[in-house]
Write an enzyme that holds these catalytic residues in place. Structure first.
Site, mmCIF file in Angstrom:
data_model
loop_
_atom_site.group_PDB
_atom_site.id
_atom_site.type_symbol
_atom_site.label_atom_id
_atom_site.label_comp_id
_atom_site.label_asym_id
_atom_site.label_seq_id
_atom_site.Cartn_x
_atom_site.Cartn_y
_atom_site.Cartn_z
ATOM 1 N N THR A 125 -28.149 1.368 -7.370
ATOM 2 C CA THR A 125 -29.545 1.070 -7.724
ATOM 3 C C THR A 125 -30.413 0.738 -6.516
ATOM 4 O O THR A 125 -29.924 0.147 -5.529
ATOM 5 C CB THR A 125 -29.586 -0.124 -8.715
ATOM 6 O OG1 THR A 125 -30.925 -0.611 -8.791
ATOM 7 C CG2 THR A 125 -28.695 -1.264 -8.266
ATOM 8 N N GLU A 127 -32.378 -1.580 -6.448
ATOM 9 C CA GLU A 127 -32.444 -3.048 -6.332
ATOM 10 C C GLU A 127 -31.612 -3.543 -5.146
ATOM 11 O O GLU A 127 -31.862 -4.630 -4.624
ATOM 12 C CB GLU A 127 -31.936 -3.712 -7.610
ATOM 13 C CG GLU A 127 -32.853 -3.549 -8.819
ATOM 14 C CD GLU A 127 -34.127 -4.377 -8.739
ATOM 15 O OE1 GLU A 127 -34.080 -5.502 -8.238
ATOM 16 O OE2 GLU A 127 -35.176 -3.872 -9.188
ATOM 17 N N TYR A 184 -27.571 -9.338 -9.945
ATOM 18 C CA TYR A 184 -27.396 -7.939 -10.369
ATOM 19 C C TYR A 184 -27.186 -7.048 -9.150
ATOM 20 O O TYR A 184 -26.238 -6.269 -9.075
ATOM 21 C CB TYR A 184 -28.640 -7.496 -11.142
ATOM 22 C CG TYR A 184 -28.747 -5.998 -11.393
ATOM 23 C CD1 TYR A 184 -28.013 -5.397 -12.421
ATOM 24 C CD2 TYR A 184 -29.567 -5.178 -10.611
ATOM 25 C CE1 TYR A 184 -28.104 -4.028 -12.663
ATOM 26 C CE2 TYR A 184 -29.655 -3.813 -10.839
ATOM 27 C CZ TYR A 184 -28.930 -3.240 -11.864
ATOM 28 O OH TYR A 184 -29.024 -1.883 -12.098
ATOM 29 N N LYS A 188 -23.935 -4.895 -7.800
ATOM 30 C CA LYS A 188 -24.044 -3.434 -7.645
ATOM 31 C C LYS A 188 -23.729 -3.004 -6.212
ATOM 32 O O LYS A 188 -23.139 -1.954 -5.987
ATOM 33 C CB LYS A 188 -25.456 -2.974 -8.035
ATOM 34 C CG LYS A 188 -25.693 -2.911 -9.536
ATOM 35 C CD LYS A 188 -25.053 -1.665 -10.149
ATOM 36 C CE LYS A 188 -25.417 -1.474 -11.610
ATOM 37 N NZ LYS A 188 -24.825 -0.261 -12.196
#
Ligand code: NDP
Ligand code: GDP
Length: 364
Positions: A125, A127, A184, A188
């Site tokens: 991701t 992010e 998160y 990841k």
């Protein structure tokens, strides 16, 4: 020969799009879903009508469950979409997020060590970039980092003025360093690094798609895009029922359409060698701009006049740490996979508002 693909997280937004794509390509598709006390999610029912699709129960946090599913299906391709995918929730549930988003991936990678013919896609991701970006200018990274230090903060207008000022185009690509800003993203990134390690150390075919935000009519209602489109669809159908409460309106995201992004996932696994690819549109918009675009879909609403009537900032939706600016550069995916996004920003917003409007109108 007919290929078999296994999709974890099949009942999620991307799982639904990917299952349909692979079925249209002639795959046999096995979807993994978590057991739920209320049975099969309704959105899976149409897929289950296809004889080439079946569902098995499994949970990526349970190593025994993962091994059992993989041993019994023996897939040619595994797409790991299962995750605790909501960033805000990860601040409340950091341990579960790490279990699903990192340990879940390790469980699959361990099986792949002994099954090198199976190709693996991991849902990484944007992010993971957190507060980092690269530059199209000749400024070096040290200057960029210094500039960031001066402008840290979730909603600093000076930062955005700087990022979008003439001669400076900030973006993230496969070479941009990672600086995750949430439990998160940390989980990841650990999974992303594990894929690289298993690829280099054991020869596992593991490719990671570093995907920027992608949305659709199937996006979870807790994500900001769907929250906004549901609000304005309800307003269009029923009139004013209260203000839309949001957090940081200045955060910028690179929003694309999920249907395009699952094509990129498939393309990654058709390459001779595993690799990592950014998928993104290359455009960045603020949450406020998304609200304005949704307002423009509703007759009689004008963002210049009606924004404050509809939107209220509620600190409950502001995150302990923000990712303020995402804009991806997908040149590598365009060059090596022939992948291009096809749905522009305004069209994406409109299709989501229209779909939500139909849902509200049907229910009333
Ligand atoms: P969703 O949240 O819509 O789907 C995630 C799916 O994972 C859900 O079906 C969920 O099941 C399932 N799941 C959660 N935990 C487990 C578990 N322990 N075992 C098995 N299944 C589990 O996410 P998206 O479809 O939007 O995203 C797909 C993947 O891509 C995710 O990994 C996400 O983090 C990643 N990603 C998404 C982006 C986006 O913009 N959409 C951007 C970049 C990456 P249940 O239905 O039971 O909750
Ligand atoms: P994310 O990029 O994966 O975190 O996707 P989200 O849709 O959850 O959030 C996108 C951006 O919108 C983030 O910068 C959030 O801080 C911001 N945002 C502002 N208000 C809200 C809100 O009410 N809900 C959510 N989910 N995000 C919000």
């Amino acid at each position: 020969m007919q290929k078999t693909a296994l999709i974890t997280g099949v009942a999620g937004q991307d799982g639904m799009f990917l299952a349909n794509l692979l079925l249209s390509k002639g795959y046999r598709v096995v979807g993994v879903r978590r057991r739920a006390s209320n049975g099969v999610p309704p959105r899976l029912l149409s897929l289950l009508e296809n004889p080439a699709f079946r569902c098995v129960e499994g949970d990526v946090t349970d190593a025994v469950s993962v091994q059992h599913v993989l041993d019994s299906v023996r897939p040619d391709e595994v797409y790991n979409l299962a995750a605790q995918s909501h960033v805000a929730t990860s601040f409340e549930q950091p341990i579960y997020t790490a279990q699903a988003n990192y340990l879940g991936v390790l469980h699959i990678l361990e099986w792949l060590k002994a099954h090198k013919d199976t190709r693996f896609y991991q849902a990484s991701t944007s992010e993971m970039f957190g507060s980092m970006w690269s530059w199209e200018t000749s400024r070096d990274y040290h200057d960029a980092a210094t500039e960031w230090d001066r402008h840290d903060g979730p909603a600093d207008p000076a930062l955005f003025a700087f990022l979008t000022s003439e001669g400076v185009t900030a973006f993230q690509d496969e070479e941009t360093p990672f600086a995750p800003n949430s439990p998160y993203a940390i989980a990841k990134l650990a999974a992303h690094n594990a894929c690289r390690l298993y690829r280099e150390a054991y020869g596992v075919y593991a490719s990671c798609g570093i995907l920027f935000n992608h949305e659709s009519e199937l996006r979870g209602p807790e994500f900001v895009t769907r929250k906004i489109t549901k609000h304005f669809a309800a307003y269009a159908a029923r009139g004013f029922t209260g203000k839309l409460k949001l957090g940081n309106l200045d955060a910028r995201r690179d929003w694309g359409y999920a249907g395009d992004y699952v094509k990129g996932m498939w393309l990654m696994l058709q390459q001779e060698k595993p690799d990592d690819f950014v998928l993104a549109t290359g455009e960045t918009h603020s949450v406020r701009e998304f609200v304005a675009a949704a307002m423009r879909c509703v007759n009689g609403l004008d963002p210049a006049r009606n924004m404050d009537d509809h939107v209220e900032v509620d600190p409950a939706f502001v995150r302990p740490k923000e990712v303020p600016y995402l804009r991806g550069c997908a040149d590598k995916a365009k060059r090596e996979l022939g992948w291009v996004p096809t749905v522009p920003f305004e069209e994406l917003v409109k299709l989501m508002v229209m779909s939500d409007y139909k849902e509200v109108a049907r229910a009333s």
